[in-house]
Enzyme design. Structure first.
Site, mmCIF file in Angstrom:
data_model
loop_
_atom_site.group_PDB
_atom_site.id
_atom_site.type_symbol
_atom_site.label_atom_id
_atom_site.label_comp_id
_atom_site.label_asym_id
_atom_site.label_seq_id
_atom_site.Cartn_x
_atom_site.Cartn_y
_atom_site.Cartn_z
ATOM 1 N N ASP A 8 0.861 -1.182 0.000
ATOM 2 C CA ASP A 8 0.000 0.000 0.000
ATOM 3 C C ASP A 8 0.898 1.233 0.000
ATOM 4 O OD1 ASP A 8 -1.430 2.294 1.484
ATOM 5 O OD2 ASP A 8 -3.087 0.924 1.039
ATOM 6 N N ASP A 43 4.276 -5.697 -3.617
ATOM 7 C CA ASP A 43 3.305 -6.702 -3.187
ATOM 8 C C ASP A 43 3.883 -8.033 -3.636
ATOM 9 O OD1 ASP A 43 1.252 -8.518 -2.866
ATOM 10 O OD2 ASP A 43 -0.298 -7.237 -3.735
ATOM 11 N N ILE A 44 4.281 -8.873 -2.704
ATOM 12 C CA ILE A 44 4.977 -10.105 -3.083
ATOM 13 C C ILE A 44 4.085 -11.060 -3.873
ATOM 14 C CG2 ILE A 44 6.575 -9.930 -1.144
ATOM 15 C CD1 ILE A 44 5.079 -12.244 0.195
ATOM 16 N N TYR A 100 -0.841 -21.622 8.104
ATOM 17 C CA TYR A 100 0.270 -20.719 8.396
ATOM 18 C C TYR A 100 1.511 -21.525 8.782
ATOM 19 C CZ TYR A 100 2.980 -16.983 10.622
ATOM 20 O OH TYR A 100 3.971 -16.096 10.962
ATOM 21 N N GLY A 101 1.316 -22.521 9.640
ATOM 22 C CA GLY A 101 2.445 -23.331 10.085
ATOM 23 C C GLY A 101 3.129 -24.054 8.936
ATOM 24 N N VAL A 102 2.344 -24.654 8.058
ATOM 25 C CA VAL A 102 2.932 -25.373 6.924
ATOM 26 C C VAL A 102 3.640 -24.391 5.986
ATOM 27 C CG1 VAL A 102 2.427 -26.727 4.851
ATOM 28 C CG2 VAL A 102 1.323 -27.310 7.023
ATOM 29 N N LYS A 136 5.155 -21.731 6.782
ATOM 30 C CA LYS A 136 6.426 -21.327 7.383
ATOM 31 C C LYS A 136 7.425 -22.486 7.468
ATOM 32 C CE LYS A 136 5.675 -16.939 8.020
ATOM 33 N NZ LYS A 136 6.498 -15.916 7.339
#
Length: 264
Positions: free
Chosen positions: A39, A63-64, A194-196, A198
């Site tokens: 942004d 923005d990735i 999220y865990g996977v 990371k």
């Protein structure tokens, strides 16, 4: 003509941990620091706030998840500096625990940003890394808990010391596909998008270091770091650490501590 001045890029740095990293680099890094945000308004406001502290980061839109913005950042760094000295891949997303979004959606969106988006930034910017460059991929303590919840078979696949990037891509694609079918748990995967994602970032970092070592790159080091539970928007401000308290921890707690190929 490109400047020979050193330069650091921090993704997702208009707030939270990324913002604190930019502040610290501005105070200690001998070169320009580029604060990025998807942004433009928020990014420039963050720069203005740091200007008020006597610090002078530069802003660039990123923005990735948007390949075009990654390409433009690459071109800017190449044209202005001719190379890159520090890359901190901090940008990422996480669904709230209270989210009612289907797990299939959470898996696809989270892995797309946290894993594929980060990998794309690396693929685009790594050719710019100069000798003695440093890369820090921001992972999470959640990844350490998540890998333990995977079946032994899935764990062994992630921990294979000969795992290639293509092999890792296959694993991450497999997880999302199984999640869409509602079969991920039966196949040995936990219900933590999220865990996977990371776990993917951590293993990605290990593979990247092996690749640099195999290519004989001059003292380029990749680390995956775990900030811990930090008081940010992502944690709904429940974390016990402030964004500034986490910085010493980033130096102390690392998932990846590769063997250096050259002394420095």
């Amino acid at each position: 003509m490109a400047s020979t001045k050193k330069v650091a890029v921090v993704t997702g740095s208009n707030k939270g941990i990324g913002y604190a990293i930019v502040r610290a680099l501005c105070q200690k890094f001998d070169g320009d620091v580029i604060l990025t945000s998807r942004d433009e308004g928020r990014g420039k406001e963050a720069v203005k706030e740091l200007n008020g502290e006597g610090l002078n980061p530069k802003f660039h839109l990123l923005d990735i998840d948007d390949v075009a913005t990654v390409d433009r950042l690459h071109d800017f760094v190449q044209q202005e500096y001719g190379g890159l000295d520090v890359l901190v891949n901090n940008a990422g997303i996480a669904y709230k625990n209270s989210s009612t979004a289907p797990f299939s959606e959470q898996a696809e969106v989270t892995v797309k940003s946290n894993f594929w988006g980060t990998l794309n930034v690396c693929d685009k910017l790594f050719p710019l890394l100069r000798p003695h460059a440093r890369v820090s991929n921001v992972s999470s303590m959640v990844s350490q808990m998540t890998i333990k919840k995977c079946s032994n078979e899935v764990q062994e696949r992630f921990k294979d010391p000969y795992l290639t990037m293509d092999g890792l891509k296959k694993l991450m694609t497999e997880f999302v596909s199984l999640a869409k079918e509602g079969k991920h748990e039966a196949a040995g995967w936990p219900s933590s998008a999220y865990g996977v994602s990371k776990v993917g970032v951590t293993v990605m970092s290990m593979i990247q270091q092996r690749q640099f070592d195999a290519e004989g790159k001059e003292d380029i080091i990749v680390n995956a770091c775990c900030p811990g539970y930090v008081n940010t928007d992502m944690s709904s401000h429940k974390g016990h650490k402030t964004i500034d308290q986490v910085l010493p921890g980033l130096r102390e707690h690392r998932h990846v501590q590769p063997q250096r190929t050259q002394n420095h």
